[in-house]
Design an enzyme around this catalytic site. Structure first.
Site, mmCIF file in Angstrom:
data_model
loop_
_atom_site.group_PDB
_atom_site.id
_atom_site.type_symbol
_atom_site.label_atom_id
_atom_site.label_comp_id
_atom_site.label_asym_id
_atom_site.label_seq_id
_atom_site.Cartn_x
_atom_site.Cartn_y
_atom_site.Cartn_z
ATOM 1 N N GLU A 251 15.772 52.044 36.595
ATOM 2 C CA GLU A 251 14.748 51.704 35.365
ATOM 3 C C GLU A 251 13.401 52.707 35.177
ATOM 4 O O GLU A 251 13.887 53.697 35.894
ATOM 5 C CB GLU A 251 14.089 50.878 37.033
ATOM 6 C CG GLU A 251 12.474 50.135 36.028
ATOM 7 C CD GLU A 251 11.957 48.775 36.870
ATOM 8 O OE1 GLU A 251 10.728 48.405 36.777
ATOM 9 O OE2 GLU A 251 12.418 49.259 38.547
ATOM 10 N N LYS A 267 12.359 43.237 37.221
ATOM 11 C CA LYS A 267 12.382 42.329 37.514
ATOM 12 C C LYS A 267 13.125 41.117 37.274
ATOM 13 O O LYS A 267 13.167 40.090 36.696
ATOM 14 C CB LYS A 267 10.753 41.387 37.902
ATOM 15 C CG LYS A 267 10.297 42.720 38.513
ATOM 16 C CD LYS A 267 10.032 42.495 40.076
ATOM 17 C CE LYS A 267 9.330 44.052 40.832
ATOM 18 N NZ LYS A 267 9.753 44.094 41.898
#
Length: 446
Positions: A251, A267
């Site tokens: 990420e 997410k």
């Protein structure tokens, strides 16, 4: 404005070269192990900085001298004082600040938040001023030393020509969580209660696994195993003396190129499966999940708001919403949020506006951070913070330090968790937290 000295060198795997720098001060490897044109193109290796900015409970220090200015102000000042010209066609980090910002530094950015000051696992921030770096372009299979002076390039090239240092033991056994399964599921249920009561929309709740570090443990040997078991686009190994970090993060927190800024929140997660049919079913489940999409969209809205604090009005966009990305152990939903900075060289202000990343706090951010502290009852250290660089040429890139192991004070720590929403099932969330650390634990095993 300064022009750096550039010298091309033979392109060797950065992690292999890191073995030749073992024992050098503040060894820093920022590595794209899972490689691609867009996200996994560049790696950087450096050591022996000319200066260090550090934040601890005792204050903010530059080269060991206490500072009156905040760390954010010092970052802005250093980037302005040391501005250098970007050399086109080379990897983006061509000298500047590199290191980590611990999750717990966020408490200093939000002084009104009711967050206890836990006993620190490590300094809240460590950024080193490196004026000489080995930079790798994996698409071109080329490498360069980029430095302030030819003499500094000579020194690094000589170090990189040494024989690799022997690696030691990477096995650590006996990890124990700060939560039992029942306690973690109750923590998830408690978070859902906060959501239903209207306190928050979402919070990221994690558990910490810790174990004693054996006397013959070698953190670099562990990182070498981790990069094999869990290759990632934003991997890193930091050896900062009393603190060592091995990260295999997928990420990105922030990338800056001139005035353009990008963040890529994750997410939504499903495990990988070796059976193609079951794996396809897991992908379909993630792609159609209302819960995971809602979770992702909430964080996108939070990050749009964060970026808007320092971006030109109307410039914040969402070119990708809930895109699917696949990694060694998991599938993720990933969005992309972009903007144009209102102030040139405003990296300090950008960090202040966006840190910690919304995907590992929740929304609203400050209240979510308070609830996280209340439930977890321990600091996170580098985990869920950020690792990366602030280039003096206007290029910067930081990961979010998930899938990360940290070693300090004789203890190894690995954390895993996930975003809790009103639709969260406690048992499923517990299982997901284990899925996220599975490959890290495998790297500790024989």
């Amino acid at each position: 404005m300064k022009d750096p000295h550039v010298r091309e060198i033979v392109c060797i795997e950065p992690s292999a070269l890191a073995q030749r720098l073992k024992g050098q001060r503040q060894l820093t490897l920022l590595e794209s192990v899972m490689r691609s044109e867009q996200l996994g193109r560049y790696s950087f290796l450096t050591c022996n900085p000319r200066a260090t900015l550090e934040v601890t409970a005792a204050g903010t220090f530059l080269n060991g001298t206490a500072q009156r200015d905040s760390a954010i102000g010092i970052i802005s000042r250093l980037t302005e004082e040391n501005r250098q010209r970007h050399v086109a066609g080379l990897p983006p980090f061509q000298g500047g600040l590199a290191g980590y910002i611990a999750y717990d530094f966020g408490r200093r950015l939000e002084p009104t938040a009711k967050i206890p000051e836990f006993a620190a696992l490590c300094p809240d921030l460590v950024l080193h001023h490196f004026d000489c770096v080995a930079a790798f372009d994996h698409m071109q299979e080329r490498a360069w030393i980029i430095s302030a002076t030819p003499e500094h390039a000579d020194e690094l090239e000589q170090l990189l020509s040494r024989k690799p240092q022997a690696l030691g033991r990477r096995i650590i056994e006996g990890f124990q969580s700060n939560f039992s399964r029942d306690a973690y599921e109750k923590a998830v249920a408690q978070t859902v209660d906060y959501i239903l009561a209207g306190d928050i929309f979402q919070a990221n709740i994690t558990q910490t696994f810790s174990a004693a570090i054996p006397s013959d443990f070698d953190a670099l040997a562990f990182y070498m195993a981790l990069r094999r078991t869990n290759p990632a686009t934003f991997a890193a190994f930091l050896d900062y003396g009393g603190v060592q970090i091995a990260s295999s993060s997928p990420e990105r927190l922030l990338r800056v190129e001139g005035s353009s800024v990008e963040t890529r929140p994750i997410k939504g997660t499903r495990r990988r499966d070796a059976d193609p049919v079951r794996d396809a079913s897991l992908i379909a489940s993630l792609a159609s999940s209302r819960k995971d999409h809602a979770e992702n969209v909430m964080i996108v809205d939070l990050l749009r708001n964060d970026l808007s604090r320092v971006a030109r009005p109307g410039s914040v966009k969402v070119p990708v919403l809930c895109g699917l990305e696949t990694y060694a152990n998991v599938h993720h939903l990933v969005s992309v949020v972009t903007g144009e900075l209102a102030k040139p060289n405003g990296m300090g202000e950008l960090i202040a506006a966006t840190f910690p990343g919304g995907s590992i706090t929740g929304a609203p951010k400050i209240r979510a951070m308070e609830i996280i502290a209340n439930i977890e009852q321990i600091p996170r250290g580098v985990y869920c913070g950020a690792i990366g660089y602030i280039g003096f040429n206007g290029r910067s890139d930081f990961n979010i330090a998930i899938r990360t192991a940290q070693f300090a004070d004789g203890v190894a720590r690995v954390q895993g968790g996930g975003g809790i929403t009103a639709r969260s099932d406690p048992a499923t969330e517990y299982d997901e937290s284990l899925t996220k650390i599975k490959r890290i634990m495998e790297a500790f095993a024989a």
